[in-house]
Write an enzyme that holds these catalytic residues in place. Structure first.
Site, mmCIF file in Angstrom:
data_model
loop_
_atom_site.group_PDB
_atom_site.id
_atom_site.type_symbol
_atom_site.label_atom_id
_atom_site.label_comp_id
_atom_site.label_asym_id
_atom_site.label_seq_id
_atom_site.Cartn_x
_atom_site.Cartn_y
_atom_site.Cartn_z
ATOM 1 N N HIS A 146 0.854 -1.194 0.000
ATOM 2 C CA HIS A 146 0.000 0.000 0.000
ATOM 3 C C HIS A 146 0.887 1.239 0.000
ATOM 4 O O HIS A 146 1.811 1.336 0.799
ATOM 5 C CB HIS A 146 -0.895 0.033 1.245
ATOM 6 C CG HIS A 146 -2.020 -0.957 1.213
ATOM 7 N ND1 HIS A 146 -3.251 -0.707 1.754
ATOM 8 C CD2 HIS A 146 -2.095 -2.204 0.697
ATOM 9 C CE1 HIS A 146 -4.043 -1.752 1.568
ATOM 10 N NE2 HIS A 146 -3.354 -2.684 0.933
ATOM 11 N N TYR B 71 -8.813 5.221 8.056
ATOM 12 C CA TYR B 71 -8.915 5.540 9.481
ATOM 13 C C TYR B 71 -9.952 6.660 9.592
ATOM 14 O O TYR B 71 -9.717 7.765 9.103
ATOM 15 C CB TYR B 71 -7.568 6.028 10.030
ATOM 16 C CG TYR B 71 -6.506 4.947 10.128
ATOM 17 C CD1 TYR B 71 -5.775 4.538 9.015
ATOM 18 C CD2 TYR B 71 -6.225 4.339 11.356
ATOM 19 C CE1 TYR B 71 -4.807 3.550 9.117
ATOM 20 C CE2 TYR B 71 -5.244 3.350 11.465
ATOM 21 C CZ TYR B 71 -4.544 2.962 10.343
ATOM 22 O OH TYR B 71 -3.578 1.989 10.445
ATOM 23 N N PRO C 52 -3.443 -0.221 18.945
ATOM 24 C CA PRO C 52 -3.200 -0.653 17.561
ATOM 25 C C PRO C 52 -3.388 0.436 16.496
ATOM 26 O O PRO C 52 -3.101 0.195 15.322
ATOM 27 C CB PRO C 52 -4.206 -1.795 17.349
ATOM 28 C CG PRO C 52 -5.241 -1.603 18.390
ATOM 29 C CD PRO C 52 -4.598 -0.920 19.545
ATOM 30 N N LYS D 68 1.823 -0.474 15.095
ATOM 31 C CA LYS D 68 3.248 -0.528 15.418
ATOM 32 C C LYS D 68 3.695 -1.771 16.197
ATOM 33 O O LYS D 68 4.887 -2.081 16.250
ATOM 34 C CB LYS D 68 3.636 0.704 16.256
ATOM 35 C CG LYS D 68 3.685 1.974 15.456
ATOM 36 C CD LYS D 68 4.951 2.065 14.623
ATOM 37 C CE LYS D 68 4.826 2.966 13.434
ATOM 38 N NZ LYS D 68 4.464 2.326 12.189
ATOM 39 N N TYR E 221 4.288 6.311 10.257
ATOM 40 C CA TYR E 221 3.458 5.171 9.866
ATOM 41 C C TYR E 221 4.274 4.119 9.107
ATOM 42 O O TYR E 221 4.140 2.921 9.358
ATOM 43 C CB TYR E 221 2.274 5.654 9.013
ATOM 44 C CG TYR E 221 1.190 4.619 8.872
ATOM 45 C CD1 TYR E 221 0.239 4.434 9.870
ATOM 46 C CD2 TYR E 221 1.115 3.804 7.743
ATOM 47 C CE1 TYR E 221 -0.749 3.472 9.763
ATOM 48 C CE2 TYR E 221 0.131 2.838 7.618
ATOM 49 C CZ TYR E 221 -0.795 2.679 8.638
ATOM 50 O OH TYR E 221 -1.764 1.719 8.526
#
Ligand code: RFL
Ligand code: PHB
Length: 389
Positions: free
Chosen positions: A72, A200, A292, A296, A384
């Site tokens: 991604h 998200y 979560p 990570k 990220y």
């Protein structure tokens, strides 16, 4: 029984460490309380940082991940009825791969067993002894028989609820923690992906994460009361809640399907220091937990284990201990960065029941800033995909 490195726990940390040690000619034995079928079926993480992919590829266990994992290049943040893309690759030059943790576990178990690596499943009553001496040991029970494993080192890779961290006495141990007043309700769904990238979503009724597992299985989470019961949530109620929270002005909609697994996950931030006590080293969730939201946890477990593998390579090759002696400090640098990032993502995206109108406006201002400013988006993106240390 005797070995060089005794590893407690066959999660990603324990299995990868055993594999990396093997590649350096160092012998280890892994003790695991659950069965092989159980560890291979436990659904947890999905997002692998580039650095995690690199180590799996370099160490020869990445072939299936390369075939079946999906790279991604961005994620989406959804709020106020709109979706906003964060282009991870454009901002950082790096990407993430979605490949389920239990698939990583299967690949690592297969690699260990293919070279007669020792993983003892379904052991119980594990206890740690003589950690301050040169010959520490682990006592355990297998098939009703008590046994002892002697080793040069013991590595606690036994997760948050394991026995290794409590083996470090209260002095020198120091624990830092924060719990959150919400949990995640996770579902697995038989459906095609609703989106090419993870979403998200922040909403006044609570956070939603749209993730994926494969072209036919999707992973979704929504913020819930951590004390709620999955039986309170019929499939219809779940879809109705998800559709309300994900409502978008651009016509995008979730693809529904058969829900075949439901579970509720608690959220906490936790760090224990030091990560070494005599000849005991802690790695992964045994030493630290993140909520979560930043994806990570597994990646931190992998970076701990990389440090340990280099430390043991140096110790057994040159008889030097400086890398091992610097383990806590080196590992905690990355851990605290990830702790901050995970707390920040969690705070920005969840609904806090006790948030004042002022705090709600700040939360919205932060989301607006992250999607409007290249600098702010880059800060999110570099964390990220995984900071390089
Ligand atoms: P694990 O995976 O908990 O493995 C520990 C192993 O030790 C065994 N064990 C014992 N064995 C012998 N004796 C004892 N006394 C024992 N006590 C325990 C256990 O049976 C188990 O097999 O720890 P490890 O290896 O440190 O790995 C950590 C990761 O599993 C964890 O951080 C991630 O799953 C966190 N996480 C995520 N991380 C990511 O990097 N990306 C993600 O996208 C992501 N998503 C997630 C997540 C965790 C989640 N949950 C369920 C907390 C999503 C979720 C929902
Ligand atoms: C998952 O797919 O399980 C997943 C993805 C991203 C996260 C957490 C979990 O932040």
């Amino acid at each position: 029984m005797q070995t060089q490195v005794a590893i407690i726990g066959a999660g990603p940390a324990g299995l990868l460490l055993s594999h990396l040690l093997h590649l350096n000619g160092i012998e280890s034995v892994v003790l695991e309380s659950r069965s092989r079928a159980e560890i291979e079926a436990t659904i947890r993480a999905g997002v692998l940082e580039q650095g995690t992919m690199d180590i799996l590829n370099q160490s020869g266990v990445g072939a299936r991940m390369q075939r079946e994992g999906v790279v991604h290049h961005g994620i989406e943040l959804a709020f106020g009825g709109r979706r906003h893309r964060i282009d991870l690759t454009e901002l950082t030059g790096r990407s993430i791969t979605v490949y389920a943790q239990n698939e990583v576990i299967k690949d690592l178990v297969a690699a260990r067993l293919a070279v007669d690596g020792k993983i003892l499943f379904e052991v119980s009553d594990v206890s740690l002894h003589d950690l301050q001496g040169k010959t520490p040991s682990v006592r355990y029970t297998q098939l009703g028989e008590p046994a002892v494993l002697q080793a040069d080192f013991v590595i606690g890779c036994d997760g948050f609820h394991g026995v290794s961290r409590p083996a470090i006495p209260e002095n020198p141990r120091q624990d830092f923690q924060r719990s959150y007043p919400f949990g995640w309700f996770g579902i697995l769904v038989e459906a095609p992906p609703s989106s090419d990238e993870l979403i998200y979503a922040q909403h006044q009724r609570g956070f939603v994460l749209v993730s994926t597992r494969s072209p036919t299985v999707q992973r979704l989470y929504f913020q819930c009361d951590p004390k709620d019961d999955v039986d309170n949530w019929s499939d219809d109620r779940i879809w109705s809640e998800l559709n309300t929270r994900l409502a978008c002005s651009d016509g995008w909609a979730l693809k529904e399907g058969r829900i075949f697994q439901k579970n509720i996950i608690g959220m906490r931030s936790f760090v224990s220091t030091p990560m070494q006590y005599g000849r005991l080293f802690l790695a992964g969730d045994a030493a630290h937990i993140v909520p979560p939201t930043g994806a990570k946890g597994l990646n931190l477990a992998v970076s701990d284990v990389r440090l340990l593998a280099s430390g043991f390579e140096q110790f057994y090759r040159d008889g030097r201990q400086d890398l091992l002696a610097g383990y806590t400090e080196a590992a905690l640098k990355r851990v605290w960065r990830a702790e901050h990032f995970s707390w920040w993502m969690t705070s920005m995206l969840h609904n806090f029941a006790d948030a004042s109108p002022f705090q709600q406006q700040l939360q919205r201002a932060e989301l607006d800033y992250v999607v409007a400013s290249r600098a702010a988006a880059t800060a999110l993106a570099e964390n990220y995909v995984g900071m390089q240390f």
